[in-house]
Design a protein around this motif. Structure first.
Motif, PDB file in Angstrom:
ATOM      1  N   GLN A 115       0.801  -1.221   0.000  1.00 53.50           N
ATOM      2  CA  GLN A 115       0.000   0.000   0.000  1.00 53.50           C
ATOM      3  C   GLN A 115       0.839   1.280   0.000  1.00 53.50           C
ATOM      4  O   GLN A 115       0.280   2.373   0.042  1.00 53.50           O
ATOM      5  CB  GLN A 115      -0.951  -0.007   1.204  1.00 53.50           C
ATOM      6  N   VAL A 116       2.154   1.134  -0.042  1.00 54.84           N
ATOM      7  CA  VAL A 116       3.036   2.304  -0.145  1.00 54.84           C
ATOM      8  C   VAL A 116       3.319   2.552  -1.620  1.00 54.84           C
ATOM      9  O   VAL A 116       3.851   1.696  -2.317  1.00 54.84           O
ATOM     10  CB  VAL A 116       4.348   2.083   0.625  1.00 54.84           C
ATOM     11  N   GLU A 117       2.956   3.729  -2.110  1.00 48.00           N
ATOM     12  CA  GLU A 117       3.070   4.032  -3.538  1.00 48.00           C
ATOM     13  C   GLU A 117       4.250   4.930  -3.875  1.00 48.00           C
ATOM     14  O   GLU A 117       4.499   5.215  -5.052  1.00 48.00           O
ATOM     15  CB  GLU A 117       1.762   4.661  -4.030  1.00 48.00           C
ATOM     16  N   GLY A 118       4.965   5.373  -2.886  1.00 46.47           N
ATOM     17  CA  GLY A 118       6.140   6.197  -3.137  1.00 46.47           C
ATOM     18  C   GLY A 118       6.777   6.621  -1.832  1.00 46.47           C
ATOM     19  O   GLY A 118       6.218   6.412  -0.746  1.00 46.47           O
ATOM     20  N   GLU A 143       4.036   7.745   0.689  1.00 50.70           N
ATOM     21  CA  GLU A 143       2.769   8.176   0.101  1.00 50.70           C
ATOM     22  C   GLU A 143       1.807   6.999   0.016  1.00 50.70           C
ATOM     23  O   GLU A 143       2.187   5.914  -0.429  1.00 50.70           O
ATOM     24  CB  GLU A 143       3.003   8.747  -1.295  1.00 50.70           C
ATOM     25  N   VAL A 144       0.564   7.234   0.483  1.00 48.72           N
ATOM     26  CA  VAL A 144      -0.466   6.200   0.455  1.00 48.72           C
ATOM     27  C   VAL A 144      -1.764   6.818  -0.090  1.00 48.72           C
ATOM     28  O   VAL A 144      -1.877   8.042  -0.257  1.00 48.72           O
ATOM     29  CB  VAL A 144      -0.715   5.610   1.860  1.00 48.72           C
ATOM     30  N   GLU A 145      -2.746   5.979  -0.357  1.00 48.93           N
ATOM     31  CA  GLU A 145      -4.053   6.460  -0.797  1.00 48.93           C
ATOM     32  C   GLU A 145      -4.677   7.350   0.279  1.00 48.93           C
ATOM     33  O   GLU A 145      -4.662   7.015   1.467  1.00 48.93           O
ATOM     34  CB  GLU A 145      -4.980   5.281  -1.083  1.00 48.93           C
ATOM     35  N   GLY A 146      -5.269   8.463  -0.136  1.00 47.97           N
ATOM     36  CA  GLY A 146      -5.788   9.423   0.825  1.00 47.97           C
ATOM     37  C   GLY A 146      -7.092   9.038   1.478  1.00 47.97           C
ATOM     38  O   GLY A 146      -7.481   9.638   2.481  1.00 47.97           O
ATOM     39  N   ASP A 147      -7.799   8.041   0.933  1.00 47.80           N
ATOM     40  CA  ASP A 147      -9.082   7.682   1.517  1.00 47.80           C
ATOM     41  C   ASP A 147      -8.967   6.572   2.561  1.00 47.80           C
ATOM     42  O   ASP A 147      -9.982   6.012   2.993  1.00 47.80           O
ATOM     43  CB  ASP A 147     -10.062   7.262   0.415  1.00 47.80           C
ATOM     44  N   VAL A 155      13.343   4.495  13.869  1.00 47.93           N
ATOM     45  CA  VAL A 155      12.762   4.831  12.566  1.00 47.93           C
ATOM     46  C   VAL A 155      11.585   5.776  12.789  1.00 47.93           C
ATOM     47  O   VAL A 155      10.749   5.540  13.669  1.00 47.93           O
ATOM     48  CB  VAL A 155      12.275   3.569  11.820  1.00 47.93           C
ATOM     49  N   PHE A 156      11.535   6.838  11.979  1.00 49.81           N
ATOM     50  CA  PHE A 156      10.442   7.802  12.043  1.00 49.81           C
ATOM     51  C   PHE A 156       9.805   7.870  10.655  1.00 49.81           C
ATOM     52  O   PHE A 156      10.482   8.196   9.676  1.00 49.81           O
ATOM     53  CB  PHE A 156      10.959   9.174  12.465  1.00 49.81           C
ATOM     54  N   VAL A 157       8.520   7.570  10.578  1.00 46.08           N
ATOM     55  CA  VAL A 157       7.813   7.537   9.290  1.00 46.08           C
ATOM     56  C   VAL A 157       6.671   8.543   9.324  1.00 46.08           C
ATOM     57  O   VAL A 157       5.856   8.547  10.255  1.00 46.08           O
ATOM     58  CB  VAL A 157       7.269   6.124   8.983  1.00 46.08           C
ATOM     59  N   HIS A 158       6.615   9.386   8.303  1.00 46.78           N
ATOM     60  CA  HIS A 158       5.516  10.338   8.137  1.00 46.78           C
ATOM     61  C   HIS A 158       4.668   9.875   6.957  1.00 46.78           C
ATOM     62  O   HIS A 158       5.188   9.612   5.870  1.00 46.78           O
ATOM     63  CB  HIS A 158       6.061  11.746   7.875  1.00 46.78           C
ATOM     64  N   VAL A 159       3.356   9.762   7.174  1.00 43.38           N
ATOM     65  CA  VAL A 159       2.456   9.262   6.141  1.00 43.38           C
ATOM     66  C   VAL A 159       1.808  10.434   5.411  1.00 43.38           C
ATOM     67  O   VAL A 159       1.179  11.297   6.032  1.00 43.38           O
ATOM     68  CB  VAL A 159       1.371   8.347   6.752  1.00 43.38           C
ATOM     69  N   ASP A 160       1.960  10.475   4.081  1.00 43.24           N
ATOM     70  CA  ASP A 160       1.375  11.534   3.247  1.00 43.24           C
ATOM     71  C   ASP A 160       0.282  10.953   2.349  1.00 43.24           C
ATOM     72  O   ASP A 160       0.534   9.957   1.646  1.00 43.24           O
ATOM     73  CB  ASP A 160       2.440  12.163   2.336  1.00 43.24           C
TER      74      ASP A 160
END
Length: 304
Positions: free
Chosen positions: A226-229, A249-253, A279-284
């Motif tokens: 589900q990670v697209e970038g 980057e993931v789907e916004g819905d 590890v620090f991950v930010h989801v957009d």
């Protein structure tokens, strides 16, 4: 055995071996009067002294996390390695000075006799075994202090070998072989000191890890279905360990719970790398356009 137990055990082993060799070489020097063995005895005595500091340093670095050091104490370890490097520079400088003085004065004293030669062979053999063992454990346990100690043990093999070259040279009628060989060894010792400093300064200033490891970090993030970038992928040393931060980057819905689960899965996959500490991950959401070209990500992806 835990990393803490392993590092402390190896540190005590190195201390014990150096102490035994110092006593043995001192006894041989006392009975033979060999100047070469005397210098080796002094070298082993110095190794014993710095080994005490290494043992103390490893004790500090392997203490568990506490309130003031929530990530543990491993960041002390590069400083221990720099202390070893200082010892390497002193040893290399002393060998170079003694060899140069002997050449300029023409007063060349070399080791003679089977007892003196035997203790040098024994020292070189023991140090070779110790070098291989300490280097292996240092790499397996990601310990800069042990790797630096292994390099110092390798130097001791070279100094013992130089003394043996002097013995052979004297036997063949070439007494200058001893200081000439010692000068070559001294240059090698000083160079290894530079290597130890270079490697550990990288740990202290937050340098990036090797490209291969950064590529593996990126691959583990992008492998999630589900990670697209990904962008802003940053990995840097904090002491001997690595901290990682990145945006995915993931789907916004997706629901908040679903996004959280993706974030957790990516963190766990990257944290499974033995070199990585945190590890620090930010989801957009990909739809809001926060994605941007990332030359570093593109470069790492092209290397696959």
């Amino acid at each position: 055995m835990s990393r803490r137990g392993t590092l402390r055990r190896v540190g005590l082993l190195v201390l014990g071996v150096n102490l035994v060799l110092a006593v043995l070489k001192g006894a041989v020097w006392w009975t033979t009067g060999s100047l070469a063995v005397q210098s080796e005895a002094v070298n082993s005595a110095a190794d014993t002294a710095y080994s005490l500091v290494v043992v103390a340093g490893l004790y500090l670095t392997t203490r568990p996390p506490d309130f003031e050091h929530p990530h543990g104490h491993e960041r002390i370890e590069p400083f221990v390695s720099l202390f070893v490097a200082a010892g390497i520079f002193v040893a290399g400088g002393a060998v170079l000075w003694n060899a140069g003085t002997a050449l300029l004065s023409g007063d060349v004293a070399v080791t003679r006799g089977p007892t003196a030669a035997a203790v040098l062979v024994l020292s070189g053999t023991v140090k070779y075994g110790l070098y291989r063992y300490v280097r292996r454990v240092g790499r397996e346990r990601n310990s800069p202090a042990l790797i630096a100690t292994a390099v110092d043990n390798r130097n001791d093999i070279l100094t013992a070998g130089a003394a043996l070259v002097g013995v052979a040279g004297a036997s063949l009628g070439f007494p200058l072989a001893d200081p000439l060989a010692a000068m070559v060894v001294a240059v090698g010792i000083l160079y290894t000191g530079v290597e130890v400093v270079r490697d550990n300064v990288a740990y202290l200033v937050g340098a990036a890890p090797p490209a291969e490891l950064r590529r593996e970090i990126l691959r583990r993030a992008l492998d999630h279905p589900q990670v697209e970038g990904a962008h802003d992928v940053i990995a840097h040393y904090v002491g001997p360990e690595i901290d990682v931060s990145l945006h995915i980057e993931v789907e916004g819905d997706l629901t908040l719970q679903e996004a959280h689960d993706i974030e957790t899965a990516v963190i766990e996959r990257i944290r499974d790398l033995p070199e990585v500490d945190d590890v620090f991950v930010h989801v957009d959401p990909k739809e809001i356009g926060e994605w941007k070209d990332d030359d570093e990500v593109e470069r790492l992806a092209d290397l696959e």
